[in-house]
Design a protein around this motif. Structure first.
Motif, PDB file in Angstrom:
ATOM      1  N   PRO A   1      28.078  33.758   9.185  1.00 39.01           N
ATOM      2  CA  PRO A   1      29.012  34.735   8.987  1.00 39.01           C
ATOM      3  C   PRO A   1      28.728  36.317   8.024  1.00 39.01           C
ATOM      4  CG  PRO A   1      30.219  32.956   8.958  1.00 39.01           C
ATOM      5  CD  PRO A   1      28.714  32.638   9.509  1.00 39.01           C
ATOM      6  N   LYS A   2      28.939  35.097   7.361  1.00 38.37           N
ATOM      7  CA  LYS A   2      28.110  35.722   5.615  1.00 38.37           C
ATOM      8  C   LYS A   2      27.171  37.123   5.849  1.00 38.37           C
ATOM      9  CE  LYS A   2      31.312  32.786   3.191  1.00 38.37           C
ATOM     10  NZ  LYS A   2      32.186  31.780   2.124  1.00 38.37           N
ATOM     11  N   LEU A   3      25.350  36.295   6.438  1.00 40.24           N
ATOM     12  CA  LEU A   3      25.233  36.632   5.768  1.00 40.24           C
ATOM     13  C   LEU A   3      24.264  37.769   7.277  1.00 40.24           C
ATOM     14  CD1 LEU A   3      22.888  34.275   3.669  1.00 40.24           C
ATOM     15  CD2 LEU A   3      23.752  36.535   3.285  1.00 40.24           C
ATOM     16  N   ASP A   4      25.278  37.733   8.672  1.00 37.43           N
ATOM     17  CA  ASP A   4      25.059  38.362   9.599  1.00 37.43           C
ATOM     18  C   ASP A   4      23.337  38.207  10.156  1.00 37.43           C
ATOM     19  OD1 ASP A   4      25.872  39.759  11.851  1.00 37.43           O
ATOM     20  OD2 ASP A   4      24.686  41.627  11.182  1.00 37.43           O
ATOM     21  N   ASP A   5      22.428  37.103   9.669  1.00 39.82           N
ATOM     22  CA  ASP A   5      21.118  36.903  10.351  1.00 39.82           C
ATOM     23  C   ASP A   5      20.488  35.645  10.725  1.00 39.82           C
ATOM     24  OD1 ASP A   5      21.014  36.077   7.702  1.00 39.82           O
ATOM     25  OD2 ASP A   5      19.563  36.158   7.340  1.00 39.82           O
ATOM     26  N   TYR A   6      19.847  35.530  11.689  1.00 43.07           N
ATOM     27  CA  TYR A   6      19.989  33.907  11.826  1.00 43.07           C
ATOM     28  C   TYR A   6      18.863  33.073  11.734  1.00 43.07           C
ATOM     29  CZ  TYR A   6      21.696  35.880  16.126  1.00 43.07           C
ATOM     30  OH  TYR A   6      23.183  36.506  17.175  1.00 43.07           O
ATOM     31  N   THR A   7      19.297  31.900  11.484  1.00 38.38           N
ATOM     32  CA  THR A   7      18.249  30.849  11.037  1.00 38.38           C
ATOM     33  C   THR A   7      17.605  29.640  11.622  1.00 38.38           C
ATOM     34  OG1 THR A   7      19.925  31.616   9.122  1.00 38.38           O
ATOM     35  CG2 THR A   7      18.592  29.826   8.237  1.00 38.38           C
ATOM     36  N   LEU A   8      16.769  29.433  11.770  1.00 30.33           N
ATOM     37  CA  LEU A   8      16.600  28.383  12.150  1.00 30.33           C
ATOM     38  C   LEU A   8      16.579  27.137  11.931  1.00 30.33           C
ATOM     39  CD1 LEU A   8      12.274  29.207  12.582  1.00 30.33           C
ATOM     40  CD2 LEU A   8      14.559  29.373  14.216  1.00 30.33           C
ATOM     41  N   VAL A   9      16.873  26.441  12.988  1.00 30.22           N
ATOM     42  CA  VAL A   9      17.690  25.146  12.122  1.00 30.22           C
ATOM     43  C   VAL A   9      16.778  24.089  12.550  1.00 30.22           C
ATOM     44  CG1 VAL A   9      19.800  22.936  13.036  1.00 30.22           C
ATOM     45  CG2 VAL A   9      20.268  25.527  12.756  1.00 30.22           C
ATOM     46  N   MET A  10      16.136  23.053  11.869  1.00 26.77           N
ATOM     47  CA  MET A  10      15.382  21.747  11.792  1.00 26.77           C
ATOM     48  C   MET A  10      15.309  20.859  11.427  1.00 26.77           C
ATOM     49  SD  MET A  10      12.040  25.227  10.261  1.00 26.77           S
ATOM     50  CE  MET A  10      10.813  24.212  11.165  1.00 26.77           C
ATOM     51  N   ARG A  11      14.204  19.628  11.730  1.00 25.06           N
ATOM     52  CA  ARG A  11      14.427  19.006  10.962  1.00 25.06           C
ATOM     53  C   ARG A  11      14.100  18.206   9.825  1.00 25.06           C
ATOM     54  NH1 ARG A  11      14.775  13.666  14.418  1.00 25.06           N
ATOM     55  NH2 ARG A  11      14.031  14.680  16.099  1.00 25.06           N
ATOM     56  N   TYR A  12      15.040  17.648   9.293  1.00 25.11           N
ATOM     57  CA  TYR A  12      14.880  17.322   7.514  1.00 25.11           C
ATOM     58  C   TYR A  12      13.697  16.547   7.670  1.00 25.11           C
ATOM     59  CZ  TYR A  12      15.332  15.418   2.743  1.00 25.11           C
ATOM     60  OH  TYR A  12      15.334  15.280   1.759  1.00 25.11           O
ATOM     61  N   ALA A  13      12.908  16.814   6.668  1.00 26.98           N
ATOM     62  CA  ALA A  13      11.543  16.366   6.380  1.00 26.98           C
ATOM     63  C   ALA A  13      11.616  15.021   4.843  1.00 26.98           C
ATOM     64  CB  ALA A  13       9.941  17.555   6.135  1.00 26.98           C
ATOM     65  N   SER A  14      12.097  14.098   4.814  1.00 27.63           N
ATOM     66  CA  SER A  14      12.083  12.988   3.427  1.00 27.63           C
ATOM     67  C   SER A  14      11.151  13.475   2.554  1.00 27.63           C
ATOM     68  CB  SER A  14      12.899  12.108   4.027  1.00 27.63           C
ATOM     69  OG  SER A  14      11.981  11.129   4.215  1.00 27.63           O
ATOM     70  N   GLU A  15      10.118  13.699   2.862  1.00 22.38           N
ATOM     71  CA  GLU A  15       8.445  13.460   2.504  1.00 22.38           C
ATOM     72  C   GLU A  15       8.468  15.327   1.213  1.00 22.38           C
ATOM     73  OE1 GLU A  15       6.094  11.077   2.918  1.00 22.38           O
ATOM     74  OE2 GLU A  15       7.034   9.553   4.321  1.00 22.38           O
TER      75      GLU A  15
END
Length: 419
Positions: A389-403
């Motif tokens: 809400p602060k930046l007013d842009d969309y962001t992808l949410v992806m699986r975290y790659a531990s390595e």
């Protein structure tokens, strides 16, 4: 059996040998899990064969209220005093109105789908007589099957000449595009969607899947079911032509309310790209004499289907920047996807640095990631997207790659890689 395709053909009758009831049928539930009658509160009774649940009190009231001498529903009965079975049609003149005080026991209803096979070993002779009799359809007299395998014989089956499945298209009130609808000639009381998620019940004859947005609308005058693959506001029974207003508040479904109509359309449409409706239609063409309701649409799509969705930014905590490239900034965050049970997962957030680029190509990026992952490519899974809400842009949410990213992985593991 040909799949009847319908758009504006209102003359089609899914159960041509039966008549619509003059009063609503309340003695069966639309949810197979119910143990008590939704209408009167009495405990349900199970039929001897298939374990179908019904309310004796509401069934008696229904029989007392029927005025027309027509066949509304096929039922098998067992007379305790004479120890014989007989086929009966539920009409006022042929079934005693007060079943509770009668010696007749209901073996099973013909139009109510059954997912179970409950049998009493002490009644094997009774079952043999019933299933032998079932080889011939009681409405048209046609020989339905000649198989002798016991596992097949005991399955719940319907005659393909007397119970007709049809399909059509209606306009979605959400995307304003045409969506598919399948008209089933039976009462589908399942409690789970084809993706194996629990259905949400909004009335005693309506339910839908929050994951797939498939709607099941039943008609209590005909015991038929419409399956609608998308969001719309009305459903019409193909038999009695009654129109039902679909109970659904789209604003409460967070996963498809990103605030951007184009992105929301994408979230809805991908749920139906995976459906194998064409295969379903083709399979029906090969049905000659009978079909097994619980099996005919098992192949719509695989169980435990995961769709990308809109994720409210409030579900993301501990956001911290971990990398930056030429086009995007990568953050690590904790996604609390189940607040009630405190279930969470470490994810990464990918935000484009150029806002104009993001507005133009964000949907393409989302589509590409989703399609590549579904095709089985070695691409990191995209859970969905969010909006800061602060930046007013969309962001992808992806699986975290531990390595780490691919570049870092190759640097650290290059000598160990075998490919």
């Amino acid at each position: 059996m040909e799949l009847v395709k319908l758009n504006d053909e209102n003359s089609f009758d899914p159960t041509p040998k039966l008549k619509s009831s003059s009063v609503p049928i309340f003695f069966v539930s639309f949810d197979e899990r119910d143990n008590n009658c939704f209408h009167c509160g009495e405990e349900y009774t199970r039929t001897i064969i298939y374990g179908q649940k019904y309310c004796k009190k509401c069934l008696s009231c229904y029989l007392n209220n029927i005025t027309a001498i027509n066949i509304h529903l096929v039922v098998y009965l067992f007379a305790k005093d004479s120890e014989c079975t007989d086929y009966h049609e539920i009409i006022r003149t042929k079934v005693p109105p007060n079943i509770q005080e009668c010696c007749l026991i209901i073996l099973f209803f013909k139009q109510i789908i059954s997912h179970y096979q409950l049998f009493d070993n002490t009644l094997d002779d009774l079952y043999d007589k019933v299933f032998e009799d079932e080889k011939y359809c009681k409405l048209c007299g046609k020989l339905s099957y000649q198989e002798t395998d016991h596992k097949f014989i005991i399955k719940f089956k319907l005659c393909s000449s007397c119970y007709l499945i049809s399909s059509g298209c209606i306009e979605s009130t959400f995307t304003e595009k045409f969506i598919s609808i399948i008209y089933l000639p039976f009462w589908d009381n399942t409690s789970r969607c084809y993706c194996d998620k629990k259905l949400v019940f909004t009335s005693n004859c309506q339910k839908y899947c929050e994951n797939c947005f498939i709607f099941f609308i039943g008609c209590r005058y005909c015991l038929t079911t419409n399956i609608i693959f998308g969001i719309t506001n009305q459903s019409q029974c193909k038999k009695c032509k009654r129109i039902s207003t679909i109970i659904f508040d789209r604003t409460k479904i967070i996963s498809i309310n990103s605030g951007d109509s184009v992105l929301d359309d994408f979230l809805i449409n991908i749920r139906y790209d995976q459906l194998k409706i064409a295969k379903f239609a083709n399979d029906l063409k090969n049905i000659n004499k009978y079909f097994i309701p619980s099996e005919i649409y098992n192949n719509f799509f695989r169980h435990d289907q995961k769709w990308v969705k809109y994720i409210p930014y409030s579900q993301l905590t501990n956001v911290k920047k971990i990398a930056e490239g030429g086009f995007s900034i990568i953050y690590q965050a904790t996604w609390i996807y189940d607040l009630k049970n405190n279930n969470n997962s470490i994810v990464i957030l990918k935000r484009f640095k150029n806002l104009q680029y993001a507005k133009k190509y964000f949907l393409k990026e989302l589509e590409s990631n989703y399609c590549c992952y579904k095709l089985g490519s070695y691409v990191n899974e995209t859970f969905g997207f969010t909006k800061d809400p602060k930046l007013d842009d969309y962001t992808l949410v992806m699986r975290y790659a531990s390595e780490g990213d691919l570049h870092k992985y190759l640097q650290n593991e290059f000598t160990e890689i075998k490919w």
